[in-house]
Design an enzyme around this catalytic site. Structure first.
Site, PDB file in Angstrom:
ATOM      1  CD  GLN A   7       3.298   6.098  -6.378  1.00 28.46           C
ATOM      2  OE1 GLN A   7       2.822   7.213  -6.224  1.00 28.46           O
ATOM      3  NE2 GLN A   7       3.848   5.724  -7.520  1.00 28.46           N
ATOM      4  CG  ASP A  39      -2.953   8.376 -10.212  1.00 26.20           C
ATOM      5  OD1 ASP A  39      -2.310   9.279 -10.790  1.00 26.20           O
ATOM      6  OD2 ASP A  39      -2.420   7.495  -9.520  1.00 26.20           O
ATOM      7  CE  LYS A  57       2.721  10.486  -8.011  1.00 22.61           C
ATOM      8  NZ  LYS A  57       2.296   9.097  -8.152  1.00 22.61           N
TER       9      LYS A  57
END
Ligand code: NAD
Length: 294
Positions: free
Chosen positions: A98, A121, A54
């Site tokens: 995460q 996200d 990422k």
């Protein structure tokens, strides 16, 4: 029939070049650099590797990124405080925690703490709910990547029979809802589904996200189907494979995504997209796309 092998890497590369151009516009016109903060709690090696991908993706398109690494002993309260600080920082456009998190931290309270405007996200309950009504602030990255692949290949979704194998909150369910929003007829299968082949054989478009190597064999695929393999499995010999018997199914499908080199490349790409979109909204909008009701 031999399927067209969809090159996710090439699609991702093309999109990333477009996103880089959008970042350049933000910089030159608004003096804004999109910024993503990734929070990693603990030292899960798979998570560390995903986070590296990422951060590297951000660099590629000109997004400023910051990695906040917290020890596994971090309390839920401490994590929520970090998020609160980032929510209030106008120079930060995207916040990503995460997953998975250590067991003592409730994932739901963490995801709901992230400001919806920065939930790149797409896992906040508001964005999840928006999948049902068709008005998310951000679409979740992997399902969005699947949608972009179909779009890129000019594959019609409207009126098609779509079967999604896998019903997780991060892949299966949102993918099904997004394709239903495009007027597909959608069936979701999962591990309790009796006679999987009965359903998959109906699929014009088959999206597989189960995490089971070789789950989808040619016998349960309709001739000419579009097969999108989201699965990502590491075999004992170190090889990475999807959920689809690629060699067998490619002789029966019309389109197929390989693993690696298919959907995986698109997930990070859509995260980059969402972060840039967030920065564009912040730079240009006088009103928020999301208004919290008092
Ligand atoms: P998950 O374990 O949360 O969910 C798996 C789903 O598959 C469940 O709904 C389960 O009921 C279903 N399932 C399991 N075995 C099945 C079977 N035999 N028949 C039918 N359904 C079955 O997993 P997830 O997070 O949704 O991920 C699924 C796969 O996608 C994994 O391989 C994961 O690594 C991969 N993944 C890839 C990306 C990417 O960017 N390429 C992103 C996320 C997940």
């Amino acid at each position: 029939m031999t399927a067209k092998i969809i090159d996710g890497k090439a699609i991702a590369k093309k999109l990333r070049a477009e996103y880089h151009a959008r970042v350049d516009v933000l910089r030159s016109r608004y003096n804004v650099t999109p910024a993503l903060v990734v929070i990693l709690v603990g030292d899960n090696p798979a998570s560390q590797s995903y986070v590296r991908g990422k951060i590297a993706g951000c660099k590629e398109v000109g997004i400023r990124s910051e990695l906040v690494e917290l020890p596994a002993s971090t309390t839920e309260e401490q994590l929520l405080e970090h998020i609160e600080r980032l929510n209030n920082d106008a120079t930060v456009h995207g916040i990503l925690v995460q997953l998975p998190l250590p067991a003592h931290i409730r994932v739901s309270s963490v995801l709901e703490k992230i400001s919806v405007e920065k939930d790149v996200d797409g896992f906040h309950l508001y964005n999840m709910g928006g999948l049902v009504t068709g008005n998310t602030v951000f679409s979740p990255c992997t399902p969005y990547g699947v949608q972009k692949i179909l779009e890129h290949e000019n594959i019609r979704v409207e009126g098609q029979n779509v079967v999604v194998v896998g019903a997780s909150n991060i892949v299966g369910k949102p993918t099904a809802l997004m394709l239903m929003q495009q007027d597909a007829t959608v069936v979701i299968c999962h591990k309790k589904t009796r006679d999987l082949g009965h359903f998959t054989l109906l699929a014009d478009i088959l999206v597989v996200a189960a995490g089971v190597p070789n789950l989808i064999v040619p016998q349960i695929v309709k001739t000419g189907a579009v097969v999108i393999d989201v699965g990502f499995n590491r075999l004992p010999d170190g090889r990475i494979v999807g959920d689809v018997d690629f060699e067998g199914v490619k002789e029966k499908a019309s389109y197929i995504t390989p693993v690696p080199g298919g959907v995986g490349q698109m997930t990070v790409t859509m995260l980059l997209h969402n972060t840039i979109l967030s920065a564009e909204r912040a730079a240009t909008a006088t009103t928020s796309p999301f208004r919290r009701r008092a």
